[in-house]
Design a protein around this motif. Structure first.
Motif, PDB file in Angstrom:
ATOM      1  N   ASP A 273       0.825  -1.213   0.000  1.00  0.00           N
ATOM      2  CA  ASP A 273       0.000   0.000   0.000  1.00  0.00           C
ATOM      3  C   ASP A 273       0.863   1.269   0.000  1.00  0.00           C
ATOM      4  N   SER A 274       2.080   1.163  -0.515  1.00  0.00           N
ATOM      5  CA  SER A 274       2.953   2.339  -0.626  1.00  0.00           C
ATOM      6  C   SER A 274       2.836   2.945  -2.023  1.00  0.00           C
ATOM      7  N   THR A 275       2.954   4.284  -2.068  1.00  0.00           N
ATOM      8  CA  THR A 275       3.113   4.994  -3.342  1.00  0.00           C
ATOM      9  C   THR A 275       4.601   5.176  -3.570  1.00  0.00           C
ATOM     10  N   TYR A 276       5.061   4.861  -4.775  1.00  0.00           N
ATOM     11  CA  TYR A 276       6.487   4.972  -5.102  1.00  0.00           C
ATOM     12  C   TYR A 276       6.672   6.093  -6.125  1.00  0.00           C
ATOM     13  N   ASN A 277       7.615   6.995  -5.864  1.00  0.00           N
ATOM     14  CA  ASN A 277       7.810   8.206  -6.680  1.00  0.00           C
ATOM     15  C   ASN A 277       9.155   8.215  -7.406  1.00  0.00           C
ATOM     16  N   SER A 278       9.140   8.757  -8.626  1.00  0.00           N
ATOM     17  CA  SER A 278      10.400   8.839  -9.402  1.00  0.00           C
ATOM     18  C   SER A 278      11.354   9.854  -8.778  1.00  0.00           C
ATOM     19  N   LEU A 279      10.821  10.863  -8.125  1.00  0.00           N
ATOM     20  CA  LEU A 279      11.576  11.934  -7.457  1.00  0.00           C
ATOM     21  C   LEU A 279      12.386  12.778  -8.450  1.00  0.00           C
ATOM     22  N   ASN A 280      13.169  12.146  -9.278  1.00  0.00           N
ATOM     23  CA  ASN A 280      13.854  12.885 -10.348  1.00  0.00           C
ATOM     24  C   ASN A 280      12.838  13.229 -11.426  1.00  0.00           C
ATOM     25  N   ALA A 281      13.122  14.325 -12.152  1.00  0.00           N
ATOM     26  CA  ALA A 281      12.286  14.684 -13.302  1.00  0.00           C
ATOM     27  C   ALA A 281      12.891  14.089 -14.571  1.00  0.00           C
TER      28      ALA A 281
ATOM     29  N   ALA B 127       4.755   8.302 -10.722  1.00  0.00           N
ATOM     30  CA  ALA B 127       4.532   7.585  -9.457  1.00  0.00           C
ATOM     31  C   ALA B 127       3.716   6.338  -9.724  1.00  0.00           C
ATOM     32  N   MET B 128       3.960   5.307  -8.928  1.00  0.00           N
ATOM     33  CA  MET B 128       3.099   4.122  -8.914  1.00  0.00           C
ATOM     34  C   MET B 128       2.216   4.256  -7.665  1.00  0.00           C
ATOM     35  N   VAL B 129       0.925   4.410  -7.910  1.00  0.00           N
ATOM     36  CA  VAL B 129      -0.028   4.653  -6.808  1.00  0.00           C
ATOM     37  C   VAL B 129      -0.850   3.381  -6.594  1.00  0.00           C
ATOM     38  N   PRO B 130      -0.837   2.843  -5.368  1.00  0.00           N
ATOM     39  CA  PRO B 130      -1.427   1.512  -5.173  1.00  0.00           C
ATOM     40  C   PRO B 130      -2.948   1.486  -5.311  1.00  0.00           C
ATOM     41  N   VAL B 131      -3.432   0.384  -5.884  1.00  0.00           N
ATOM     42  CA  VAL B 131      -4.875   0.113  -5.880  1.00  0.00           C
ATOM     43  C   VAL B 131      -5.242  -0.388  -4.473  1.00  0.00           C
TER      44      VAL B 131
ATOM     45  N   HIS C  35      -3.281 -12.867  -3.984  1.00  0.00           N
ATOM     46  CA  HIS C  35      -3.931 -12.185  -5.118  1.00  0.00           C
ATOM     47  C   HIS C  35      -2.925 -11.225  -5.751  1.00  0.00           C
ATOM     48  N   PRO C  36      -3.078 -10.926  -7.050  1.00  0.00           N
ATOM     49  CA  PRO C  36      -2.128  -9.991  -7.677  1.00  0.00           C
ATOM     50  C   PRO C  36      -2.237  -8.612  -7.038  1.00  0.00           C
ATOM     51  N   LEU C  37      -1.128  -7.890  -6.960  1.00  0.00           N
ATOM     52  CA  LEU C  37      -1.135  -6.502  -6.454  1.00  0.00           C
ATOM     53  C   LEU C  37      -1.097  -5.561  -7.655  1.00  0.00           C
ATOM     54  N   GLN C  38      -1.736  -4.386  -7.491  1.00  0.00           N
ATOM     55  CA  GLN C  38      -1.794  -3.453  -8.634  1.00  0.00           C
ATOM     56  C   GLN C  38      -1.464  -2.014  -8.232  1.00  0.00           C
ATOM     57  N   TRP C  39      -0.883  -1.306  -9.160  1.00  0.00           N
ATOM     58  CA  TRP C  39      -0.593   0.127  -9.006  1.00  0.00           C
ATOM     59  C   TRP C  39      -0.983   0.854 -10.297  1.00  0.00           C
ATOM     60  N   HIS C  40      -1.452   2.105 -10.173  1.00  0.00           N
ATOM     61  CA  HIS C  40      -1.672   2.954 -11.342  1.00  0.00           C
ATOM     62  C   HIS C  40      -0.392   3.734 -11.613  1.00  0.00           C
ATOM     63  N   LEU C  41       0.005   3.788 -12.873  1.00  0.00           N
ATOM     64  CA  LEU C  41       1.155   4.629 -13.235  1.00  0.00           C
ATOM     65  C   LEU C  41       0.631   6.033 -13.534  1.00  0.00           C
TER      66      LEU C  41
END
Ligand code: HEM
Length: 374
Positions: free
Chosen positions: A215-223, A239-243, A273-279
Motif C-alpha cells: 500500500d505504498s506509493t512509489y515516486n520517481s523523485l527525479n524529473a 509515481a506508482m499509486v497503489p490500488v 492475489h495480484p497486487l496493482q498500481w496505477h502509473l
C-alpha cells in the motif's frame, strides 16, 4: 558534477606539428622530453579524474566505497537497497500516455515486467522497519527490444539534490563506533551545510507511513522528459499509486517483530492475489527539474496511463532480477533524462555497485527461496 562524467580532455596535440627536417641529437632529446611532458600531463589528467591526486574528489568509486565503509562490505549484494525480493508481472497501458510520449510502452496493450522491492541501506540482513525507505524497481520489456528501467521510492522528495549532498549525508549518518547511532553533531553540521536537505527531510517526516510495500506509493523523485510523435517535449515526474487501500503503519507488538515482517507480508499478499498500481504521470509547468528535494505543486495535471500488476514473487537467490542494474537512464525512445544532476550520478554509482557485486561470490538473501516458496 564533472567528476561523474568520463573526462574528455581535448588538449591540442603539439606532437602533430613535427618538422620533416632531420633531427640533431640535442633536438631529439628536447623533443623526447616534450613528448614525455605531454604524456605525463595526459596521464595526470586521467589520474586526477580518477581521484588519485585528490583523495577528496568525488568519483563513483569513492561513493560506493563510502557505502561499504558505513554499512560494512557484503559481497554480492547491492551497495544500497541491499535487502530485497524479486517480482514479475505486467503493465497494461490504456493508451493515454501516447499524447505525451511516443515510447512503445504507452501504446495500448500489455508488456511484461520484472522488478524488485527493497529497503534502502547497505545492509542485506537488516531487520525490517516501517520508517526505512521502501523501493520498487521495474524493468519493462518492450516488444521492439527496448527497455524502460526505473527505480522509485516511497518518499515524496529526495533528501539531497546533488551527488556531493548524498555523499555528505552518507558520512554524517554513519553509525558512531561508540553508540552505534549517527553522531548528532555530524548530522547538525550536515543540515547547516545543506538547508535544502533539512527542508526535504521535514517534508519526508510529515508524510504518513503506510503498513507495508503493497500500500505504498512509489515516486520517481527525479524529473524526466517525455517526447511525443510530434516532437513536443514535456517535463514529467511519475509515481506508482497503489490500488490496495492505504492502511496506516502501526508498530508491531513487542516480541512480534519478525525480522522480515514487511517482506513476508508482501509475499503473502502476492501469493493470495495480484497486487496493482496505477502509473500516474505528473506534468511540470515551469517546475524545478534539477532539484529532487523540491516537491511540485499538488495541483499539477496528472495522467493515469495504465496499471501495473504484480503476480509472481521470487527470492533474489534464484531470480534473474538480482543481476539487473536498474539504471534510471535506461529509457526507451520517447523518454529522456532531465537536467537533474542526480540522474548521471545515479547511473555512474549503480554501474560501480553492479560491477563490484557481479564479480563477487553470492551470499544467500535474507528473503530466502523457502520464504517465497520458490
Ligand atoms: C546520488 C544519489 C544516489 C546514489 C549515490 C544512489 C546509490 C544507489 C546504489 C549504489 C544502488 C544499488 C545499485 C545496484 O547495485 O544495482 C541504489 C539502488 C536504488 N536507488 Fe539509488 N542512489 C541515489 C539516488 C536515488 C534516487 C534519487 C532515487 C529515486 C527514487 C533512488 C532509488 C533507488 C532504488 C529504487 C534502488 C533499488 C534498485 C534495485 O532494486 O536494484 N536512488 N542506489
Amino acid at each position: 558534477m564533472n567528476e561523474w562524467n568520463a573526462m574528455n580532455s581535448s588538449e591540442p596535440d603539439q606532437m602533430s606539428e613535427t618538422s620533416p627536417a632531420p633531427l640533431r641529437g640535442g633536438d631529439l632529446v628536447l623533443r623526447l622530453a616534450a613528448i614525455g611532458v605531454v604524456i605525463a600531463g595526459i596521464a595526470g589528467l586521467f589520474l586526477y579524474a580518477g581521484g588519485w591526486f585528490n583523495p577528496h574528489a568525488l568519483s563513483p568509486a569513492t561513493m560506493i566505497t563510502a557505502f561499504e565503509q558505513t554499512s560494512g562490505k557484503h559481497p554480492g549484494f547491492r551497495r544500497n537497497h541491499a535487502k530485497g525480493v524479486c517480482v514479475s508481472g505486467y503493465f497494461e497501458s490504456n493508451g493515454r500516455g501516447v499524447a505525451l510520449s511516443k515510447a512503445v510502452v504507452f501504446l495500448p496493450g500489455r508488456v511484461p515486467i520484472i522488478g524488485r522491492f527493497a529497503l534502502a541501506g547497505g545492509q542485506p540482513y537488516q531487520a525490517d522497519a516501517a520508517h526505512t525507505v521502501r523501493s520498487m524497481a521495474l524493468l519493462f520489456k518492450l516488444p521492439d527490444g527496448e527497455e524502460w528501467r526505473t527505480g522509485i521510492n516511497n518518499i515524496p522528495v529526495f533528501p539531497v539534490n546533488t551527488a556531493q549532498g548524498f555523499y555528505d549525508l552518507l558520512l554524517a549518518s554513519a553509525p558512531a563506533p561508540a553508540t552505534g547511532k549517527p553522531d548528532p553533531a555530524k548530522m547538525s553540521a550536515f543540515m547547516e551545510k545543506h538547508p535544502e536537505s533539512a527542508k526535504a527531510m521535514q517534508l519526508i517526516r510529515s508524510q504518513p507511513v503506510s503498513s507495508g510495500f503493497a500500500d505504498s506509493t512509489y515516486n520517481s523523485l527525479n524529473a524526466f522528459r517525455f517526447i511525443n510523435a510530434q516532437g513536443v517535449m514535456t517535463p514529467v515526474r511519475w509515481a506508482m499509486v497503489p490500488v490496495q487501500p492505504f492502511v496506516p503503519y502501526h508498530a508491531p507488538d513487542s516480541g512480534q517483530a519478525d525480522k522480515n515482517y514487511l517482506f513476508d507480508a508482501l509475499i503473502t499478499s502476492i501469493q493470495s492475489h495480484p497486487l496493482q498500481w496505477h502509473l500516474i504521470i505528473t506534468i511540470g509547468q515551469g517546475d524545478p527539474t534539477a532539484d529532487a528535494t523540491l516537491p511540485w505543486p499538488p495541483d499539477r495535471q496528472q495522467v493515469d496511463v495504465g496499471t501495473l500488476t504484480i503476480n509472481q514473487v521470487e527470492s533474489e537467490d534464484t531470480s534473474p532480477a538480482r543481476d539487473i542494474n536498474f539504471d534510471p537512464l535506461i529509457l526507451p525512445s520517447g523518454m529522456s533524462g532531465s537536467d537533474d544532476p542526480l540522474l548521471s550520478a545515479r547511473s555512474a554509482a549503480y554501474a560501480e555497485s553492479f560491477t563490484r557485486r557481479e564479480s563477487e561470490h553470492k551470499d544467500p538473501s535474507a528473503v530466502s527461496p523457502a520464504e517465497t516458496g520458490k
